[in-house]
Enzyme design. Sequence first.
Site, PDB file in Angstrom:
ATOM      1  N   TYR A 160       0.806  -1.011   0.001  1.00 19.55           N
ATOM      2  CA  TYR A 160      -0.026  -0.031  -0.109  1.00 19.55           C
ATOM      3  C   TYR A 160       0.917   1.290   0.031  1.00 19.55           C
ATOM      4  O   TYR A 160       1.920   1.290   0.750  1.00 19.55           O
ATOM      5  CB  TYR A 160      -0.884   0.007   1.294  1.00 19.55           C
ATOM      6  CG  TYR A 160      -2.255  -0.198   0.813  1.00 19.55           C
ATOM      7  CD1 TYR A 160      -2.830   0.809   0.049  1.00 19.55           C
ATOM      8  CD2 TYR A 160      -3.134  -1.225   1.407  1.00 19.55           C
ATOM      9  CE1 TYR A 160      -4.306   0.619  -0.185  1.00 19.55           C
ATOM     10  CE2 TYR A 160      -4.528  -1.377   0.898  1.00 19.55           C
ATOM     11  CZ  TYR A 160      -4.844  -0.508   0.084  1.00 19.55           C
ATOM     12  OH  TYR A 160      -6.437  -0.680  -0.010  1.00 19.55           O
ATOM     13  N   ARG A 193      -1.691  -2.058 -18.673  1.00 19.26           N
ATOM     14  CA  ARG A 193      -3.164  -1.571 -18.676  1.00 19.26           C
ATOM     15  C   ARG A 193      -3.021  -0.319 -17.534  1.00 19.26           C
ATOM     16  O   ARG A 193      -2.982  -0.547 -16.577  1.00 19.26           O
ATOM     17  CB  ARG A 193      -4.074  -2.372 -18.429  1.00 19.26           C
ATOM     18  CG  ARG A 193      -5.394  -2.299 -18.903  1.00 19.26           C
ATOM     19  CD  ARG A 193      -6.187  -3.484 -19.066  1.00 19.26           C
ATOM     20  NE  ARG A 193      -5.747  -4.152 -20.452  1.00 19.26           N
ATOM     21  CZ  ARG A 193      -6.288  -3.545 -21.570  1.00 19.26           C
ATOM     22  NH1 ARG A 193      -7.233  -2.818 -21.624  1.00 19.26           N
ATOM     23  NH2 ARG A 193      -5.948  -4.138 -22.668  1.00 19.26           N
ATOM     24  N   LYS A 244      -1.760   1.185 -25.035  1.00 15.59           N
ATOM     25  CA  LYS A 244      -2.315   0.945 -26.551  1.00 15.59           C
ATOM     26  C   LYS A 244      -0.730   0.954 -27.119  1.00 15.59           C
ATOM     27  O   LYS A 244      -0.130   0.242 -27.103  1.00 15.59           O
ATOM     28  CB  LYS A 244      -3.047   2.249 -26.901  1.00 15.59           C
ATOM     29  CG  LYS A 244      -4.476   2.060 -26.152  1.00 15.59           C
ATOM     30  CD  LYS A 244      -5.602   2.982 -26.785  1.00 15.59           C
ATOM     31  CE  LYS A 244      -6.909   2.772 -26.259  1.00 15.59           C
ATOM     32  NZ  LYS A 244      -6.973   3.507 -24.502  1.00 15.59           N
ATOM     33  N   ASP A 272      -6.759  13.979 -25.077  1.00 17.40           N
ATOM     34  CA  ASP A 272      -6.767  12.706 -24.759  1.00 17.40           C
ATOM     35  C   ASP A 272      -5.987  12.225 -25.867  1.00 17.40           C
ATOM     36  O   ASP A 272      -6.290  11.621 -26.953  1.00 17.40           O
ATOM     37  CB  ASP A 272      -7.985  12.022 -24.433  1.00 17.40           C
ATOM     38  CG  ASP A 272      -7.982  10.875 -24.181  1.00 17.40           C
ATOM     39  OD1 ASP A 272      -6.831  10.131 -24.290  1.00 17.40           O
ATOM     40  OD2 ASP A 272      -8.921  10.198 -23.897  1.00 17.40           O
ATOM     41  N   GLU A 288      -0.651   4.764  -0.545  1.00 17.85           N
ATOM     42  CA  GLU A 288      -1.628   6.043  -0.594  1.00 17.85           C
ATOM     43  C   GLU A 288      -0.670   7.166  -0.475  1.00 17.85           C
ATOM     44  O   GLU A 288       0.286   7.497   0.569  1.00 17.85           O
ATOM     45  CB  GLU A 288      -2.583   5.955   0.189  1.00 17.85           C
ATOM     46  CG  GLU A 288      -3.662   5.152  -0.217  1.00 17.85           C
ATOM     47  CD  GLU A 288      -4.820   5.231   0.724  1.00 17.85           C
ATOM     48  OE1 GLU A 288      -4.926   5.899   1.729  1.00 17.85           O
ATOM     49  OE2 GLU A 288      -5.831   4.259   0.614  1.00 17.85           O
ATOM     50  N   THR A 291      -3.752   6.538 -22.336  1.00 18.54           N
ATOM     51  CA  THR A 291      -3.461   5.359 -21.257  1.00 18.54           C
ATOM     52  C   THR A 291      -2.019   4.710 -21.868  1.00 18.54           C
ATOM     53  O   THR A 291      -1.469   5.358 -22.460  1.00 18.54           O
ATOM     54  CB  THR A 291      -4.486   4.309 -22.079  1.00 18.54           C
ATOM     55  OG1 THR A 291      -4.327   4.138 -23.544  1.00 18.54           O
ATOM     56  CG2 THR A 291      -5.953   4.448 -21.773  1.00 18.54           C
TER      57      THR A 291
HETATM   58  N1  DSN Z   1     -11.990   1.190 -25.651  1.00 11.99           N
HETATM   59  C1  DSN Z   1     -10.668   1.974 -25.947  1.00 11.99           C
HETATM   60  C2  DSN Z   1     -10.556   1.669 -27.569  1.00 11.99           C
HETATM   61  O1  DSN Z   1     -10.640   0.526 -27.920  1.00 11.99           O
HETATM   62  O2  DSN Z   1     -10.353   2.695 -28.277  1.00 11.99           O
HETATM   63  C3  DSN Z   1     -10.653   3.263 -25.860  1.00 11.99           C
HETATM   64  O3  DSN Z   1     -10.380   3.456 -24.642  1.00 11.99           O
END
Ligand code: DSN
Length: 412
Positions: A51, A232, A226, A197, A53, A223
């Site tokens: 933990y 993730r 990707k 974003d 925090e 994110t």
């Molecule tokens: N769900 C994602 C995508 O497939 O583009 C976006 O967060």
Amino acid sequence: MSYLEKEDKEVFDLIELEHKRQNEHIELIASENFVSKAVLEAQGSILTNKYAEGYPSKRYYGGCEFIDKIEDLARERLKKLFNVKYVNVQAHSGSSANMAAIRSLINHGDKILGMSLDAGGHLTHGYKLSFSGQDYESFTYGVNIETGLIDYDEVRRIALEVKPNLIICGASAYPREIDFKKFKEIADECGAYLMADIAHIAGLVATNLHNSPIGYADVITSTTHKTLRGPRGGIIMTNDEELAKKIDKTLFPGCQGGPLEHIIAAKAVSFKEDLEPSYKEYMVNVVKNAKALADEFIKLGYKVISGGTDNHMILLDVKSTKGVTGKEVEDLLQKVNITVNKNSIPGDKEKPMFTSGIRLGTPAMTTKGYSEEDFRLVANIINKAINNRNDEKVLSSLKEEVIALNKKHPTF
Ligand code: DSN
């Protein structure tokens, strides 16, 4: 025998099946990728036991001396990757990064202007079933139905009419370059904050294959799983010191509790990988492969939305080209071991559960080593499957072709 196999055969067997699926399928979901063994190892490490925090050197728990060093490494590497001054690496996901970023910029009930979901935007950009459409008054801009491109004059017109407190740019299904400078000019003209974003295109931005929102957007979110090819999770970046302090407080304790330090360690590992010259080479290939895929589909007579791609994805109008819905193609391609997602296209008349299009991305299979030639072959396999959708014999031979192609490029 592994510990997991001994302790929990049911979960072990299902992971094995998923492993086989990942090895034997062609993965074309534009938001997915295959992480390195090093990233997997950090993510599966004993750091999950801790933990922590708070933030490095300001924690609410003892015993964080090594955790602090790991989170600092992740932060420093991320700053270098995007050439940005302040970062937060604790967001559990892109959605929680967006929640913290939006809450840091505007007040409950304020106005948001984001790209509509059916034009390629994301749920958290103001969709009515998301916090972003429930806690804020949300408005949308789309793309030109003919060209498939963002019409900046139209965005400006809507922005001046709506007078939003925040404009969100960035998309989940937009194959062309986004002009962050133009968005900034529009935001300035109507007195709004700008949030970018870059979840999909982060890898392109980090390697200068796409213009950067740093210097234009007040806050940038992404994110990490990707194009960045990490675990993730989410990240938040800004060059504004006061805003950075606010973001830290808004994310923790405002939106989240204890950070996932095993994921943060895996983020640190992936950022190190992303700083290597080989990552730039990979991203160059991702874009080349997407262009080859688009080009082959155009040669095969398909309507490719916007006429091509500038990034890692393409959108195909399968309804007008072949008379089938996106859902039918998604289900059909499952039979030949190709994974895609149905996707709305500009002006789509089909419901979101059916759609007229599919979205195809190259990041995952480029990680496996697929070349432009392989992607051209994939386009032809997809075309053959659609043309022979009722012929089980042809479909079964296409599935064998896919498995053989994948054997040339195994995952792990
Ligand atoms: N769900 C994602 C995508 O497939 O583009 C976006 O967060």
